[in-house]
Design an enzyme around this catalytic site. Structure first.
Site, PDB file in Angstrom:
ATOM      1  N   HIS A 178      -4.893  -5.662  -4.099  1.00 33.90           N
ATOM      2  CA  HIS A 178      -5.554  -6.200  -3.040  1.00 33.90           C
ATOM      3  C   HIS A 178      -7.101  -6.298  -3.598  1.00 33.90           C
ATOM      4  O   HIS A 178      -7.275  -5.621  -4.870  1.00 33.90           O
ATOM      5  CB  HIS A 178      -5.918  -4.796  -2.178  1.00 33.90           C
ATOM      6  CG  HIS A 178      -4.857  -4.734  -1.142  1.00 33.90           C
ATOM      7  ND1 HIS A 178      -4.211  -3.370  -0.714  1.00 33.90           N
ATOM      8  CD2 HIS A 178      -4.353  -5.627  -0.187  1.00 33.90           C
ATOM      9  CE1 HIS A 178      -3.441  -3.372   0.063  1.00 33.90           C
ATOM     10  NE2 HIS A 178      -3.308  -4.748   0.384  1.00 33.90           N
ATOM     11  N   CYS A 278     -10.010   1.961   0.052  1.00 36.37           N
ATOM     12  CA  CYS A 278      -8.877   1.840   0.891  1.00 36.37           C
ATOM     13  C   CYS A 278      -8.714   2.824   2.039  1.00 36.37           C
ATOM     14  O   CYS A 278      -8.045   2.413   3.135  1.00 36.37           O
ATOM     15  CB  CYS A 278      -7.526   2.148  -0.029  1.00 36.37           C
ATOM     16  SG  CYS A 278      -7.412   1.068  -1.380  1.00 36.37           S
TER      17      CYS A 278
HETATM   18  N1  ARG Z   1       0.303   2.295  -0.826  1.00 33.97           N
HETATM   19  C1  ARG Z   1      -0.553   1.213  -0.215  1.00 33.97           C
HETATM   20  C2  ARG Z   1      -0.073  -0.205  -0.136  1.00 33.97           C
HETATM   21  O1  ARG Z   1       0.517  -0.599  -1.306  1.00 33.97           O
HETATM   22  C3  ARG Z   1      -1.996   1.331  -0.680  1.00 33.97           C
HETATM   23  C4  ARG Z   1      -3.014   0.504   0.021  1.00 33.97           C
HETATM   24  C5  ARG Z   1      -4.382   0.494  -0.597  1.00 33.97           C
HETATM   25  N2  ARG Z   1      -5.227  -0.056   0.085  1.00 33.97           N
HETATM   26  C6  ARG Z   1      -6.235  -0.815  -0.106  1.00 33.97           C
HETATM   27  N3  ARG Z   1      -7.088  -1.404   0.893  1.00 33.97           N
HETATM   28  N4  ARG Z   1      -6.195  -1.429  -1.313  1.00 33.97           N
HETATM   29  O2  ARG Z   1       0.111  -1.000   0.509  1.00 33.97           O
END
Ligand code: ARG
Length: 285
Positions: A178, A278
């Site tokens: 991300h 996150c």
């Molecule tokens: N386990 C989640 C996923 O892989 C973590 C999300 C993390 N969120 C973020 N905004 N980077 O989707």
């Protein structure tokens, strides 16, 4: 003017602005599947500790004077604690999320319901996008990531929904899946100081690295070690930068620029590939 004078000028220039955040309690948080390289269902999560760590983050925001709204967590959605992925909210308009992986798809409706109850008009997406995980608001524009989760066509959809220009950036390292794992907005440029970011260049394609260099020639360049500690998964109010404890070097770089790093330990949440940012959806005014 000496170097020290320059630092002194910078320090006084950093001003915090009160923010409005949305968070989701980690009531149902666990790691039961793996959709990014950080997740391993064989490594146990200390749930009580995760709750405490998350609560420290919430209280950190409150003690800085920010407003924190909560969305009700839903059973069966262990990643719902990562509220940043729930949408993009700017200036009373929102662009809802549409998750890439089936395991998280139920979260879209939960966040849409919250936006509706908050009377924030949200555009429903056709394209896959993971909210503020891949859309970071900065001044008049939005920096948008693609490559792992959010489709590049969602960037165009978001620009129309939010009525802001979008700069597309391509992510190339699966560990930084991300945009908010490899780029942090330190100053959104909506106050007196110019926009300012920190990022880890190697997470971006060569073309996107060039774009970032051109747009932000004075950006903070984060080391690989601090990026791997999720140091860039930070939340700034323009002065205080809340970031993971382990990102020590980045904290020092920020201090040298006049920011006030506020370390928090979210080690249990990191087992799912998430940290400070996150867990935080900013409701941008
Ligand atoms: N386990 C989640 C996923 O892989 C973590 C999300 C993390 N969120 C973020 N905004 N980077 O989707």
């Amino acid at each position: 003017m000496t170097v020290l004078d320059t630092v002194a000028v910078d320090r006084t220039a950093r001003k915090s602005r009160l923010r409005h955040y949305l968070m989701c309690p980690p009531t149902h948080f666990s790691v039961t599947y793996a959709i990014n390289p950080w997740m391993n269902p064989d490594i146990p999560v200390n749930h009580d500790l995760a709750e405490i760590q998350w609560d420290v983050l919430r209280h950190t925001y409150l003690s800085l004077g920010h407003t924190v709204d909560l969305i009700d967590p839903e059973p069966g959605l262990p990643d719902m604690v990562f509220a940043a992925n729930g949408g993009l909210v700017v200036g009373g308009r929102a662009y809802s999320a549409k998750f890439r992986y089936e395991q998280r798809q139920g979260e879209s409706q939960a966040y849409r319901n919250w936006l509706k109850a908050a009377e924030i008009h949200a555009v429903d997406p056709i394209e896959t996008n993971e909210g503020e995980g891949d859309f970071l608001t900065l001044g008049a524009m939005i920096l948008a990531g693609s490559g792992f989760r959010t489709n590049i066509s969602a960037h165009i959809e978001a620009a129309a929904a939010i009525d802001r220009p979008v700069v597309s950036l391509e992510l190339v390292d699966p560990r930084f899946y991300h945009l908010d794992t490899c780029l942090a907005v330190l100053d959104d440029g909506n106050g007196a100081a110019p926009a300012d970011i920190a990022y880890y260049p190697a997470a971006f394609s060569p073309h996107s690295q060039r774009t970032l260099r051109d747009l932000f020639p004075n950006a903070v360049i984060c080391s690989e070690a601090d990026a791997l500690a999720f140091g860039l998964n930070a939340v700034s109010d323009g002065h205080h930068v809340v970031l993971p404890t382990a990102a020590i070097g980045l904290g020092e770089q920020l201090r040298g620029r006049g920011y006030n790093p506020v370390p928090v330990n979210l080690g249990e949440l990191l087992k799912a590939g998430g940290s400070v940012k996150c867990c935080t959806l900013e409701l941008h005014v």
